[in-house]
Design a protein around this motif. Structure first.
Motif, short mmCIF file in Angstrom:
data_model
loop_
_atom_site.label_atom_id
_atom_site.label_comp_id
_atom_site.label_asym_id
_atom_site.label_seq_id
_atom_site.Cartn_x
_atom_site.Cartn_y
_atom_site.Cartn_z
N LEU A 17 34.49 33.96 4.45
CA LEU A 17 32.74 34.19 4.50
C LEU A 17 32.28 33.41 3.50
N PRO A 18 31.39 32.38 3.75
CA PRO A 18 30.82 31.46 2.80
C PRO A 18 29.69 32.25 1.82
N SER A 19 29.60 31.51 0.63
CA SER A 19 28.49 32.22 -0.24
C SER A 19 27.30 32.08 0.58
N SER A 20 26.92 31.04 1.51
CA SER A 20 25.66 30.84 2.03
C SER A 20 25.28 32.21 2.93
N ALA A 21 26.40 32.81 3.27
CA ALA A 21 25.96 34.25 4.20
C ALA A 21 25.62 35.06 3.14
N LEU A 22 26.26 35.38 2.20
CA LEU A 22 25.75 36.20 1.11
C LEU A 22 24.39 35.98 0.71
N LEU A 80 28.79 42.55 5.19
CA LEU A 80 28.81 41.23 5.88
C LEU A 80 30.16 41.40 6.61
N ALA A 81 31.33 41.76 5.92
CA ALA A 81 32.46 41.71 6.87
C ALA A 81 32.52 42.83 7.69
N SER A 82 32.05 43.82 7.44
CA SER A 82 31.92 45.07 8.45
C SER A 82 31.12 44.48 9.58
N ALA A 83 29.78 43.93 9.35
CA ALA A 83 28.84 43.50 10.29
C ALA A 83 29.79 42.41 11.44
#
Length: 186
Positions: free
Chosen positions: A11-16, A38-41
């Motif tokens: 998961l890239p930093s852009s998602a966070l 986010l990982a749960s989503a």
């Protein structure tokens, strides 16, 4: 489903950064719990739609029987190798000409194993390695899917101090994901 993700997508930093912008958070103090949300989503997205969000190398173990064996993961991009698994757990790679592969337009994947291949190997199961996923990375996902994941993670974050968020995605997220949902009539 007996799937193992061999090379998971990161998961890239852009998602966070998108989630933090949505929530109005500017500090790094909550990065770890937000990344977990986010990982749960992503997991909830896959359970809701029946599709793997990011491209990854996977392996599924299917029963060794003649005929078509469908894979449960979608969308399958490519089926790369098959290995016969004997009762004692030993594996033997099957030559490419010894089986057939079918990739459906709906993202399904399946392999056909002739009985003549399985019997000499003493196979009870077959390991199928393949590549599956909707997009190679976060930025490759359609906007509605990304936005739904951000909204779901934000919803879970905001509900952390109350009774907890509902187990299903909220209606606003379902509306974004519903066009991508795969369903089977039984």
């Amino acid at each position: 489903m007996n799937r193992v993700i061999l090379t998971p997508a990161a998961l890239p930093s852009s998602a966070l950064a998108e989630l933090k912008q949505w929530l109005g958070i500017s500090t790094a103090r909550d990065d770890a719990p937000l990344s977990a949300l986010l990982a749960s989503a992503l997991d909830i997205f896959e359970a809701f739609t029946g599709q793997m969000p990011f491209t990854a190398d996977c392996e599924e173990v299917v029963a060794a029987h003649a005929g078509w064996n469908p894979l449960s993961t979608r969308p399958v991009q490519a089926i790369t190798t098959l290995s016969a698994i004997a009762a004692d757990g030993t594996r033997a790679a099957l030559p490419a000409g010894a089986y057939e592969v079918d990739l459906g337009a709906d993202g399904s994947g399946r392999v056909r194993l002739p009985l003549s291949v399985l019997t000499p190997a003493g196979a009870t199961r077959v390991a199928v390695r393949f590549t599956a996923g909707l997009a190679p990375d976060w930025d490759g996902l359609p906007d509605a899917l990304r936005h739904g994941m951000i909204r779901l993670a934000a919803h879970q974050h905001r509900a952390r101090e109350g009774d907890g968020a509902s187990p299903l995605p909220p209606a606003s997220v379902c509306a974004l994901w519903r066009p991508w949902r795969r369903m089977r009539l039984a």
